[in-house]
Design a protein around this motif. Structure first.
Motif, PDB file in Angstrom:
ATOM      1  N   VAL A 206      78.358 111.046  78.667  1.00  0.00           N
ATOM      2  CA  VAL A 206      76.974 110.900  78.227  1.00  0.00           C
ATOM      3  C   VAL A 206      77.017 110.296  76.835  1.00  0.00           C
ATOM      4  O   VAL A 206      77.650 110.862  75.938  1.00  0.00           O
ATOM      5  N   GLN A 207      76.380 109.167  76.662  1.00  0.00           N
ATOM      6  CA  GLN A 207      76.219 108.631  75.299  1.00  0.00           C
ATOM      7  C   GLN A 207      74.768 108.871  74.902  1.00  0.00           C
ATOM      8  O   GLN A 207      73.868 108.770  75.751  1.00  0.00           O
ATOM      9  N   GLY A 208      74.539 109.192  73.658  1.00  0.00           N
ATOM     10  CA  GLY A 208      73.165 109.462  73.261  1.00  0.00           C
ATOM     11  C   GLY A 208      72.994 109.564  71.764  1.00  0.00           C
ATOM     12  O   GLY A 208      73.944 109.403  70.994  1.00  0.00           O
ATOM     13  N   LEU A 209      71.739 109.802  71.402  1.00  0.00           N
ATOM     14  CA  LEU A 209      71.377 109.884  69.977  1.00  0.00           C
ATOM     15  C   LEU A 209      71.090 111.338  69.624  1.00  0.00           C
ATOM     16  O   LEU A 209      70.367 112.024  70.352  1.00  0.00           O
ATOM     17  N   ALA A 210      71.658 111.762  68.516  1.00  0.00           N
ATOM     18  CA  ALA A 210      71.576 113.181  68.149  1.00  0.00           C
ATOM     19  C   ALA A 210      70.551 113.429  67.047  1.00  0.00           C
ATOM     20  O   ALA A 210      70.309 112.575  66.194  1.00  0.00           O
ATOM     21  N   ASP A 211      69.988 114.604  67.109  1.00  0.00           N
ATOM     22  CA  ASP A 211      69.162 115.137  66.013  1.00  0.00           C
ATOM     23  C   ASP A 211      69.833 116.405  65.524  1.00  0.00           C
ATOM     24  O   ASP A 211      70.334 117.187  66.332  1.00  0.00           O
ATOM     25  N   VAL A 212      69.820 116.589  64.212  1.00  0.00           N
ATOM     26  CA  VAL A 212      70.425 117.801  63.642  1.00  0.00           C
ATOM     27  C   VAL A 212      69.354 118.520  62.832  1.00  0.00           C
ATOM     28  O   VAL A 212      68.732 117.928  61.950  1.00  0.00           O
ATOM     29  N   GLU A 213      69.148 119.790  63.135  1.00  0.00           N
ATOM     30  CA  GLU A 213      68.122 120.552  62.402  1.00  0.00           C
ATOM     31  C   GLU A 213      68.636 120.930  61.013  1.00  0.00           C
ATOM     32  O   GLU A 213      69.839 121.115  60.816  1.00  0.00           O
ATOM     33  N   ASP A 214      67.701 121.055  60.077  1.00  0.00           N
ATOM     34  CA  ASP A 214      68.073 121.438  58.712  1.00  0.00           C
ATOM     35  C   ASP A 214      68.275 122.938  58.572  1.00  0.00           C
ATOM     36  O   ASP A 214      69.077 123.396  57.774  1.00  0.00           O
ATOM     37  N   ARG A 215      67.521 123.707  59.356  1.00  0.00           N
ATOM     38  CA  ARG A 215      67.553 125.170  59.194  1.00  0.00           C
ATOM     39  C   ARG A 215      68.869 125.747  59.727  1.00  0.00           C
ATOM     40  O   ARG A 215      69.555 125.114  60.544  1.00  0.00           O
ATOM     41  N   VAL A 216      69.176 126.933  59.260  1.00  0.00           N
ATOM     42  CA  VAL A 216      70.311 127.663  59.814  1.00  0.00           C
ATOM     43  C   VAL A 216      69.731 128.682  60.794  1.00  0.00           C
ATOM     44  O   VAL A 216      68.939 129.547  60.420  1.00  0.00           O
ATOM     45  N   ALA A 217      70.105 128.545  62.056  1.00  0.00           N
ATOM     46  CA  ALA A 217      69.560 129.420  63.104  1.00  0.00           C
ATOM     47  C   ALA A 217      70.544 130.549  63.380  1.00  0.00           C
ATOM     48  O   ALA A 217      71.719 130.468  63.004  1.00  0.00           O
ATOM     49  N   SER A 218      70.034 131.595  64.044  1.00  0.00           N
ATOM     50  CA  SER A 218      70.948 132.695  64.372  1.00  0.00           C
ATOM     51  C   SER A 218      70.720 133.125  65.821  1.00  0.00           C
ATOM     52  O   SER A 218      71.369 132.598  66.729  1.00  0.00           O
ATOM     53  N   ILE A 219      69.777 134.016  66.027  1.00  0.00           N
ATOM     54  CA  ILE A 219      69.554 134.540  67.377  1.00  0.00           C
ATOM     55  C   ILE A 219      68.206 134.064  67.921  1.00  0.00           C
ATOM     56  O   ILE A 219      68.109 133.593  69.055  1.00  0.00           O
ATOM     57  N   ASP A 220      67.151 134.187  67.077  1.00  0.00           N
ATOM     58  CA  ASP A 220      65.807 133.844  67.544  1.00  0.00           C
ATOM     59  C   ASP A 220      65.755 132.413  68.081  1.00  0.00           C
ATOM     60  O   ASP A 220      66.160 131.466  67.394  1.00  0.00           O
ATOM     61  N   GLY A 221      65.268 132.302  69.287  1.00  0.00           N
ATOM     62  CA  GLY A 221      65.149 130.984  69.914  1.00  0.00           C
ATOM     63  C   GLY A 221      66.416 130.553  70.634  1.00  0.00           C
ATOM     64  O   GLY A 221      66.410 129.563  71.368  1.00  0.00           O
TER      65      GLY A 221
END
Lengths: 164, 149
Positions: free
Chosen positions: A85-100
């Motif tokens: 799979v080739q594709g374009l990535a998005d990276v979130e700024d927040r640091v996530a843990s469990i929620d979501g």
């Protein structure tokens, strides 16, 4: 998305994919990752701990990435295709843990029971960063797959419009 | 090609335990592209036979060896970056840098990786002026219990 069922099954059942990002020096850096594909939004979800952020740094500089499904160990599939799979990535700024990420973690613990050790009281004093995650998603733009993972065959190809 | 034969020897020793590897290069459109192959590590580099239907590109490339058991544990990995060149009808990968993974080496290596990752995590937060997130251990326990029920 008109993705063949055997390719979707590969996305769902493979325990790892080989994810490649491009380093500052232009080197392809490949790392095995656990991933999940959300057909409704047309994106792959990958996370990495803030203790191992190189993938996210690379993607913030260059969003071109790939996920290669070529290691069927423990997938339960017989003669699955190998898929890139080739594709374009998005990276979130927040640091996530469990929620979501509840379903993501449940899948990880189910498939990799030993990873629960990171939440044992003694271990977590040292490795709480394991549950501090950077969320990356990849919108596929091109799929190439080899039936039965036979790389001598002419592969199949599907071009996709990346969903934002 | 000027390469370090010591590096090739080191790669041969470490790669012995794996039956195949993932070769990745950057394709003409600027995206990474991978193929699974059985590299043959010789004295002058790593020879890789690719089918004619695969349009590899010379240049910077990576070779990843990895394995896991049925429970996604006993993780072993070895990543090598280098240069991919066409030599006649074959492709040859010249290793430049060997990057060992976070697990599968020995306990000391694992401990060192843990300490390094912890430092990296603190630096990540400090550089962004982010407070250290509170991990919801209770919620983790609840979710793990749901999984067992």
């Amino acid at each position: 998305m008109d993705i063949p069922i055997e390719v979707l099954e590969t996305f769902r059942q493979f325990r790892t994919a080989e994810m490649t990002t491009i380093s500052r020096r232009g080197e392809p850096i490949t790392w095995p990752v656990a991933t999940s594909f959300d057909l409704d939004v047309g994106r792959f979800l990958i996370t990495t701990s803030i203790g191992l952020p190189a993938k996210a740094f690379n993607l913030r500089r260059n969003s071109r990435a790939s996920l290669f499904f070529s290691e069927p160990a423990a997938s339960g599939l017989e003669s699955p295709p190998a898929v890139i799979v080739q594709g374009l990535a998005d990276v979130e700024d927040r640091v996530a843990s469990i929620d979501g990420l509840e379903e993501y973690w449940k899948t990880i613990w189910k498939r990799q029971p030993a990873s629960k050790l990171y939440s044992l009281p003694i271990v977590r004093l040292m490795s709480d960063y394991y549950y501090m995650r950077i969320i990356m998603t990849i919108a596929p733009t091109r799929l190439v797959w080899w039936p039965n993972a036979d790389f001598d065959l002419e592969p199949n190809e599907l071009r996709l419009e990346a969903r934002s | 090609m000027n390469y370090d034969s010591k590096r090739v020897r080191s790669l041969r020793r470490r790669a012995e335990r794996f039956s195949s590897a993932v070769l990745t290069w950057i394709d003409a459109s600027g995206f990474p592209f991978s193929i699974r192959c059985r590299p043959v590590i010789g004295p002058s580099g790593v020879r890789i036979d690719l089918s004619n239907s695969i349009a590899a590109e010379p240049g910077r490339a990576g070779l990843l060896y990895h394995s896991h058991n049925d429970k996604l544990w006993r993780l072993r990995m070895l990543l090598v970056v280098g240069l991919l060149e066409r030599e006649g009808r074959a492709w040859v990968f010249h290793p430049q840098k060997i990057i060992t993974g976070v697990a599968g080496v020995n306990k000391l290596h694992m401990l060192r990786s843990l300490v390094n990752a912890r430092r990296t995590a603190s630096r990540y937060l400090n550089q962004r002026h982010m407070p250290r997130p509170e991990v919801q251990w209770k919620r983790i326990r609840e979710l793990q219990r749901e999984l067992n029920d």
